[in-house]
Design a protein around this motif. Structure first.
Motif, mmCIF file in Angstrom:
data_model
loop_
_atom_site.group_PDB
_atom_site.id
_atom_site.type_symbol
_atom_site.label_atom_id
_atom_site.label_comp_id
_atom_site.label_asym_id
_atom_site.label_seq_id
_atom_site.Cartn_x
_atom_site.Cartn_y
_atom_site.Cartn_z
ATOM 1 N N LEU A 125 -3.944 11.536 6.738
ATOM 2 C CA LEU A 125 -3.442 10.290 6.150
ATOM 3 C C LEU A 125 -4.449 9.768 5.143
ATOM 4 O O LEU A 125 -5.584 9.456 5.494
ATOM 5 C CB LEU A 125 -3.262 9.238 7.234
ATOM 6 N N TYR A 147 -3.017 0.407 -4.054
ATOM 7 C CA TYR A 147 -2.859 -0.923 -3.456
ATOM 8 C C TYR A 147 -2.427 -1.918 -4.533
ATOM 9 O O TYR A 147 -2.996 -1.941 -5.626
ATOM 10 C CB TYR A 147 -4.179 -1.365 -2.843
ATOM 11 N N TYR A 170 0.351 5.324 1.104
ATOM 12 C CA TYR A 170 -0.481 6.340 1.728
ATOM 13 C C TYR A 170 0.276 7.659 1.697
ATOM 14 O O TYR A 170 1.494 7.696 1.587
ATOM 15 C CB TYR A 170 -0.788 5.997 3.201
ATOM 16 N N TYR A 202 -9.991 -5.912 -0.030
ATOM 17 C CA TYR A 202 -8.733 -5.820 0.702
ATOM 18 C C TYR A 202 -8.898 -4.799 1.815
ATOM 19 O O TYR A 202 -9.930 -4.144 1.940
ATOM 20 C CB TYR A 202 -7.577 -5.455 -0.232
ATOM 21 N N LYS A 262 -8.250 -1.601 3.102
ATOM 22 C CA LYS A 262 -7.863 -0.207 2.908
ATOM 23 C C LYS A 262 -8.187 0.565 4.178
ATOM 24 O O LYS A 262 -9.330 0.590 4.636
ATOM 25 C CB LYS A 262 -8.613 0.391 1.715
ATOM 26 N N LEU A 263 -7.181 1.191 4.763
ATOM 27 C CA LEU A 263 -7.372 1.909 6.020
ATOM 28 C C LEU A 263 -7.827 3.345 5.771
ATOM 29 O O LEU A 263 -7.244 4.079 4.981
ATOM 30 C CB LEU A 263 -6.066 1.913 6.823
ATOM 31 N N SER A 316 -7.467 3.839 -7.078
ATOM 32 C CA SER A 316 -8.574 4.772 -6.837
ATOM 33 C C SER A 316 -8.202 5.964 -5.969
ATOM 34 O O SER A 316 -8.883 6.985 -5.991
ATOM 35 C CB SER A 316 -9.751 4.030 -6.203
ATOM 36 N N GLN A 339 0.637 11.409 3.837
ATOM 37 C CA GLN A 339 0.329 12.127 5.077
ATOM 38 C C GLN A 339 0.679 13.592 4.863
ATOM 39 O O GLN A 339 1.847 13.962 4.751
ATOM 40 C CB GLN A 339 1.130 11.558 6.245
ATOM 41 N N PHE A 357 -5.219 7.125 1.632
ATOM 42 C CA PHE A 357 -4.840 5.993 0.797
ATOM 43 C C PHE A 357 -4.576 6.471 -0.621
ATOM 44 O O PHE A 357 -5.294 7.318 -1.146
ATOM 45 C CB PHE A 357 -5.978 4.967 0.810
ATOM 46 N N PHE A 400 -8.202 6.703 7.877
ATOM 47 C CA PHE A 400 -7.661 7.226 9.124
ATOM 48 C C PHE A 400 -8.404 8.462 9.612
ATOM 49 O O PHE A 400 -8.924 9.263 8.812
ATOM 50 C CB PHE A 400 -6.186 7.607 8.942
ATOM 51 N N GLY A 401 -8.399 8.646 10.935
ATOM 52 C CA GLY A 401 -8.800 9.913 11.511
ATOM 53 C C GLY A 401 -7.665 10.915 11.382
ATOM 54 O O GLY A 401 -6.577 10.589 10.908
ATOM 55 N N LEU A 436 4.006 7.320 2.743
ATOM 56 C CA LEU A 436 4.214 6.120 3.541
ATOM 57 C C LEU A 436 3.867 4.885 2.731
ATOM 58 O O LEU A 436 2.859 4.858 2.018
ATOM 59 C CB LEU A 436 3.337 6.153 4.796
ATOM 60 N N ASP A 456 -5.226 -1.304 -7.402
ATOM 61 C CA ASP A 456 -6.344 -0.389 -7.172
ATOM 62 C C ASP A 456 -5.760 1.017 -7.065
ATOM 63 O O ASP A 456 -5.150 1.356 -6.058
ATOM 64 C CB ASP A 456 -7.079 -0.768 -5.889
ATOM 65 N N TYR A 480 0.841 -1.196 0.000
ATOM 66 C CA TYR A 480 0.000 0.000 0.000
ATOM 67 C C TYR A 480 0.876 1.246 0.000
ATOM 68 O O TYR A 480 1.933 1.270 0.637
ATOM 69 C CB TYR A 480 -0.862 0.072 1.266
#
Lengths: 114, 115
Positions: A43, A48, A35, B100, B102-103, A58, A37, A45, B105-106, A91, A56, A33
């Protein structure tokens, strides 16, 4: 064993230049993955990869962003014609296959676009 | 769509005092919930996770969290904090709609422990 590694740790570039960010996942992890920040967006996405399947994409914010994963291992995130709003910490995380498997994060690459 | 709200951007606390970091989530399906910690200039480290089963989840470094479905909350607690707990803490929910993990986050809560 070794964790997720990312390079470079810091990158300063000028607006309009292209940059490549690298991620080495934990050996044997099939899922990878990216990500981002940032101060404004928190944070979020980006993309993937699972094995050799189509990724993915997206979460990629624009068509200036692309990523590839060679041989199901190392991944490179490329940002073309960088803009100041691309400044962030990028990240990378990897996990073994399975919905409840922990994602292990790398230390990140801090990108600054001047 | 799933989302996470962390109600406090910063929490100052004295050493050895108890702390609670609040997290509320929004989801229309069963949830997987996570707390991650980020120390300065480091990546994210998993503190604990809720997948199913007991609503009280114990994690590393003496932290625990309670899943409350009726209040859609997953607050993080520690009975006695140390200076070394100073870090940023992120609550996350898993969006599994793509098959899958996918996180989502706050915004994070910065915990500052003072002597």
């Amino acid at each position: 064993g070794a964790g997720v590694s990312q390079s470079p740790s810091n990158k300063v570039t000028e607006k309009g230049k292209d940059v490549e960010l690298r991620c080495d996942p934990i050996s044997g992890h099939t899922a990878l993955y990216w990500y981002r920040q940032s101060l404004g967006q928190g944070l979020e996405f980006l993309i993937y990869f699972q094995g050799n399947s189509a990724p993915d994409k997206s979460g990629l914010p624009s068509d200036r962003f692309s990523a590839e994963r060679t041989g199901g291992s190392v991944s490179t995130l490329t940002i073309q014609r960088t803009q100041q709003e691309d400044s962030a910490v990028y990240l990378c995380a990897s996990s073994s296959q399975g919905l409840d498997n922990e994602q292990f994060f790398g230390p990140g690459t801090r990108l600054t676009v001047l | 769509a799933q989302s996470v709200t962390q109600l406090d951007s910063q929490v100052p606390v004295f050493e050895e005092a108890p702390v609670e970091l609040r997290c509320n989530y929004s989801s229309s399906v069963s949830v997987y919930l996570f707390w991650y910690v980020q120390y300065p200039n480091q990546g994210l480290q998993l503190l604990l996770k809720y997948l199913s089963g007991s609503t009280l989840v114990k994690g590393i470094n003496g932290f625990e969290a309670e899943f409350n479905k009726s209040q859609t909350s997953f607050h993080l607690r520690k009975p006695s904090v140390h200076i070394s707990d100073t870090a940023e803490y992120f609550c996350a929910v898993s969006d599994r709609s793509g098959g899958y993990n996918k996180l989502i986050f706050g915004a994070g809560t910065r915990l500052a422990v003072h002597p």
